[in-house]
Structures are given as C-alpha cells and as structure tokens.
Design a protein around this motif. Structure first.
Motif, PDB file in Angstrom:
ATOM      1  N   LYS A  80       0.825  -1.198   0.000  1.00  0.00           N
ATOM      2  CA  LYS A  80       0.000   0.000   0.000  1.00  0.00           C
ATOM      3  C   LYS A  80       0.870   1.263   0.000  1.00  0.00           C
ATOM      4  CE  LYS A  80      -3.743   1.785   2.795  1.00  0.00           C
ATOM      5  NZ  LYS A  80      -3.095   2.306   4.000  1.00  0.00           N
ATOM      6  N   GLU A  81       1.897   1.271   0.861  1.00  0.00           N
ATOM      7  CA  GLU A  81       2.806   2.416   0.907  1.00  0.00           C
ATOM      8  C   GLU A  81       3.505   2.583  -0.447  1.00  0.00           C
ATOM      9  OE1 GLU A  81       4.312   2.637   5.579  1.00  0.00           O
ATOM     10  OE2 GLU A  81       5.090   1.029   4.325  1.00  0.00           O
ATOM     11  N   MET A  82       3.876   1.432  -1.041  1.00  0.00           N
ATOM     12  CA  MET A  82       4.612   1.479  -2.297  1.00  0.00           C
ATOM     13  C   MET A  82       3.753   1.988  -3.445  1.00  0.00           C
ATOM     14  SD  MET A  82       7.161  -1.361  -3.385  1.00  0.00           S
ATOM     15  CE  MET A  82       7.816  -1.443  -5.015  1.00  0.00           C
ATOM     16  N   GLU A  83       2.486   1.647  -3.420  1.00  0.00           N
ATOM     17  CA  GLU A  83       1.583   2.139  -4.459  1.00  0.00           C
ATOM     18  C   GLU A  83       1.470   3.663  -4.371  1.00  0.00           C
ATOM     19  OE1 GLU A  83      -2.890   1.243  -5.991  1.00  0.00           O
ATOM     20  OE2 GLU A  83      -1.834  -0.411  -5.013  1.00  0.00           O
ATOM     21  N   GLN A  84       1.499   4.190  -3.153  1.00  0.00           N
ATOM     22  CA  GLN A  84       1.492   5.646  -2.975  1.00  0.00           C
ATOM     23  C   GLN A  84       2.747   6.266  -3.579  1.00  0.00           C
ATOM     24  OE1 GLN A  84       0.916   5.801   1.398  1.00  0.00           O
ATOM     25  NE2 GLN A  84      -0.794   7.140   0.955  1.00  0.00           N
ATOM     26  N   ILE A  85       3.896   5.607  -3.414  1.00  0.00           N
ATOM     27  CA  ILE A  85       5.142   6.111  -3.987  1.00  0.00           C
ATOM     28  C   ILE A  85       5.005   6.195  -5.496  1.00  0.00           C
ATOM     29  CG2 ILE A  85       7.599   5.685  -4.401  1.00  0.00           C
ATOM     30  CD1 ILE A  85       7.776   4.153  -1.832  1.00  0.00           C
ATOM     31  N   VAL A  86       4.598   5.086  -6.102  1.00  0.00           N
ATOM     32  CA  VAL A  86       4.535   5.027  -7.566  1.00  0.00           C
ATOM     33  C   VAL A  86       3.543   6.058  -8.096  1.00  0.00           C
ATOM     34  CG1 VAL A  86       4.004   3.546  -9.543  1.00  0.00           C
ATOM     35  CG2 VAL A  86       5.323   2.644  -7.637  1.00  0.00           C
ATOM     36  N   THR A  87       2.384   6.180  -7.450  1.00  0.00           N
ATOM     37  CA  THR A  87       1.385   7.159  -7.883  1.00  0.00           C
ATOM     38  C   THR A  87       1.948   8.574  -7.793  1.00  0.00           C
ATOM     39  OG1 THR A  87      -0.351   5.694  -7.072  1.00  0.00           O
ATOM     40  CG2 THR A  87      -0.978   7.971  -7.514  1.00  0.00           C
ATOM     41  N   ALA A  88       2.624   8.884  -6.706  1.00  0.00           N
ATOM     42  CA  ALA A  88       3.191  10.227  -6.537  1.00  0.00           C
ATOM     43  C   ALA A  88       4.278  10.505  -7.574  1.00  0.00           C
ATOM     44  CB  ALA A  88       3.741  10.397  -5.126  1.00  0.00           C
ATOM     45  N   ILE A  96      14.837  -0.622  -3.366  1.00  0.00           N
ATOM     46  CA  ILE A  96      15.701   0.074  -4.323  1.00  0.00           C
ATOM     47  C   ILE A  96      16.074  -0.858  -5.467  1.00  0.00           C
ATOM     48  CG2 ILE A  96      18.007   1.097  -4.609  1.00  0.00           C
ATOM     49  CD1 ILE A  96      17.636   2.393  -1.832  1.00  0.00           C
ATOM     50  N   ASN A  97      16.469  -2.085  -5.138  1.00  0.00           N
ATOM     51  CA  ASN A  97      16.854  -3.024  -6.195  1.00  0.00           C
ATOM     52  C   ASN A  97      15.671  -3.368  -7.089  1.00  0.00           C
ATOM     53  OD1 ASN A  97      19.510  -3.054  -5.366  1.00  0.00           O
ATOM     54  ND2 ASN A  97      19.158  -4.708  -3.904  1.00  0.00           N
ATOM     55  N   GLY A  98      14.496  -3.457  -6.484  1.00  0.00           N
ATOM     56  CA  GLY A  98      13.297  -3.772  -7.269  1.00  0.00           C
ATOM     57  C   GLY A  98      12.990  -2.695  -8.277  1.00  0.00           C
ATOM     58  N   CYS A  99      13.076  -1.443  -7.841  1.00  0.00           N
ATOM     59  CA  CYS A  99      12.803  -0.338  -8.762  1.00  0.00           C
ATOM     60  C   CYS A  99      13.871  -0.272  -9.845  1.00  0.00           C
ATOM     61  CB  CYS A  99      12.721   0.985  -8.018  1.00  0.00           C
ATOM     62  SG  CYS A  99      11.251   1.087  -6.970  1.00  0.00           S
ATOM     63  N   LEU A 100      15.114  -0.591  -9.481  1.00  0.00           N
ATOM     64  CA  LEU A 100      16.195  -0.548 -10.463  1.00  0.00           C
ATOM     65  C   LEU A 100      16.032  -1.647 -11.513  1.00  0.00           C
ATOM     66  CD1 LEU A 100      19.308   0.193  -8.207  1.00  0.00           C
ATOM     67  CD2 LEU A 100      18.207   1.728  -9.846  1.00  0.00           C
ATOM     68  N   GLN A 101      15.396  -2.747 -11.116  1.00  0.00           N
ATOM     69  CA  GLN A 101      15.194  -3.849 -12.070  1.00  0.00           C
ATOM     70  C   GLN A 101      13.943  -3.661 -12.918  1.00  0.00           C
ATOM     71  OE1 GLN A 101      15.276  -7.589  -9.943  1.00  0.00           O
ATOM     72  NE2 GLN A 101      17.154  -7.000  -8.903  1.00  0.00           N
ATOM     73  N   ASP A 102      13.117  -2.693 -12.556  1.00  0.00           N
ATOM     74  CA  ASP A 102      11.887  -2.453 -13.302  1.00  0.00           C
ATOM     75  C   ASP A 102      12.167  -1.364 -14.339  1.00  0.00           C
ATOM     76  OD1 ASP A 102       9.342  -1.035 -13.959  1.00  0.00           O
ATOM     77  OD2 ASP A 102       8.493  -2.553 -12.643  1.00  0.00           O
ATOM     78  N   ASP A 103      12.275  -1.778 -15.620  1.00  0.00           N
ATOM     79  CA  ASP A 103      12.700  -0.838 -16.660  1.00  0.00           C
ATOM     80  C   ASP A 103      11.805   0.387 -16.763  1.00  0.00           C
ATOM     81  OD1 ASP A 103      14.934  -2.230 -17.300  1.00  0.00           O
ATOM     82  OD2 ASP A 103      13.961  -3.421 -18.870  1.00  0.00           O
ATOM     83  N   PHE A 104      10.500   0.172 -16.633  1.00  0.00           N
ATOM     84  CA  PHE A 104       9.576   1.299 -16.777  1.00  0.00           C
ATOM     85  C   PHE A 104       9.830   2.337 -15.693  1.00  0.00           C
ATOM     86  CE2 PHE A 104       5.520   3.486 -16.078  1.00  0.00           C
ATOM     87  CZ  PHE A 104       5.282   3.958 -17.366  1.00  0.00           C
ATOM     88  N   LEU A 105       9.922   1.871 -14.440  1.00  0.00           N
ATOM     89  CA  LEU A 105      10.171   2.791 -13.327  1.00  0.00           C
ATOM     90  C   LEU A 105      11.549   3.430 -13.439  1.00  0.00           C
ATOM     91  CD1 LEU A 105       8.820   1.174 -10.053  1.00  0.00           C
ATOM     92  CD2 LEU A 105       8.040   3.261 -11.164  1.00  0.00           C
ATOM     93  N   LYS A 106      12.528   2.618 -13.847  1.00  0.00           N
ATOM     94  CA  LYS A 106      13.891   3.131 -13.956  1.00  0.00           C
ATOM     95  C   LYS A 106      13.934   4.272 -14.972  1.00  0.00           C
ATOM     96  CE  LYS A 106      17.356   0.635 -15.507  1.00  0.00           C
ATOM     97  NZ  LYS A 106      18.038  -0.652 -15.544  1.00  0.00           N
TER      98      LYS A 106
END
Length: 192
Positions: A126-134, A175-185
């Motif tokens: 839930k917290e992470m979804e807020q990060i991505v939305t923001a 951090i590693n998860g976001c770095l491995q996600d090409d779209f987010l990166k």
C-alpha cells in the motif's frame, strides 16, 4: 543600521561557513551555486524559512508539467526534520539536490524514507503504491493503464522481490526492485 533588530534579523538569514560545508558535502552544488540559491531563497522567504504552501510553490518550478502537490507534502514532511512546520535553507537545498540531481539510488532512498510512513524500515504494497502514484503525478506520467497502473507495477516488483512473502520490502529490496523495473527506472532516471 547598527540597531539590534537588524542584527538579529541578519543572523536568522545568514549562511554560515558551517552550513556551506554541510551543503558542499550533501548536495551536488558548488559554493557559488549555494550562494546564488541562498539569495533566491531569501527573495522567496525573507525570514529564511519556508512553510509548506510556499515550499510547494517553489518546488513546482522544477516540475512545471507534473502535479507536484501530493509529492511535495511528502517531501516537505521528510525534510522538515525538526517537525517545525517550516524548512530552513539547508533542509531545502538538500531536498532540491536529491530530487533534481541525485542519482537514481539517492532518489529511491529518499522515496523509501518518505513513504515508510510508520518508519518501521519496510514499505508494504500500500505504501509502495502511494510512492509510484506520486512519482507518476510528479513526472506527469499519463500512461497508467494495464501493466503501467501503479498497482500492477507494485505487484510486479513485490512478486519479484518479496522473497519471504510478508508483503513488504526492506530499503534494499525496494531500491533493487525499482532498479530492475525498466519502466520505473526510465521514469526516475531517463538519462541513466
């Protein structure tokens, strides 16, 4: 000029050598830039402090296309370290440096700290979804359908990284998860 009132006012808005050293260490700015930022900062807030409303106004200049309000309130909370409801120049410049110049790890580190709302050292889905939305709001990302919806992105990162199945990630996992996600990166560090 030498009256007590002008002297005390000067002190609150003066930039000390100690503060300059701190900023040289913790930001991507050089001495000259720090001084220029400081002059600009005092133009915007003569008392040397920014409240949340003013902070959002100033911050929006960096992201004119995005909707910065939601993101800014989180940034403000993170950098108002003494919970005074105001940010001083040093807190302000560190926030600006990390969000506009920081490398992707620094940005993700800051994002993690902002959204680890209960400060337990983990972010849940839930917290992470807020990060991505923001982040989407801030960067003006319109494509939020299907795979790119914040909840799908989070689901993907969680599935890949939540090795113990507790539906939350430590800072490193996040951090590693976001770095491995090409779209987010690409969203967070388009030039990396």
């Amino acid at each position: 000029m030498g009256s007590d009132t002008s002297k005390s006012k000067k002190r609150a808005t003066q930039l000390t050598e100690e503060e300059i050293q701190l900023l040289l260490k913790n930001t991507h700015f050089n001495r000259q830039q720090i001084k220029e930022w400081h002059q600009g900062f005092l133009k915007d807030c003569a008392k040397g402090k920014l409240d949340k409303k003013k902070f959002i106004e100033v911050y929006k200049q960096f992201y004119p296309t995005g909707k910065a309000d939601k993101f800014c309130s989180h940034v403000f909370k993170t950098f108002d370290t003494d919970n005074s409801g105001e940010i001083d120049f040093v807190e302000f410049l560190i926030a600006i440096s990390v969000t506009s110049h920081g490398d992707i790890r620094e940005k993700l580190n800051m994002a993690f700290n902002m959204y680890d709302i209960d400060k337990n050292g983990r972010v849940d889905a839930k917290e992470m979804e807020q990060i991505v939305t923001a982040i989407y709001d801030l960067l003006g990302e319109e494509n939020r359908k299907g795979e790119n919806s914040p909840s799908k992105r989070v689901e993907k990162i969680m599935t890949r990284l939540d090795s113990n199945g507790d539906r939350s990630l430590t800072k490193d996992e996040f951090i590693n998860g976001c770095l491995q996600d090409d779209f987010l990166k690409n969203l967070l560090a388009p030039n990396a």
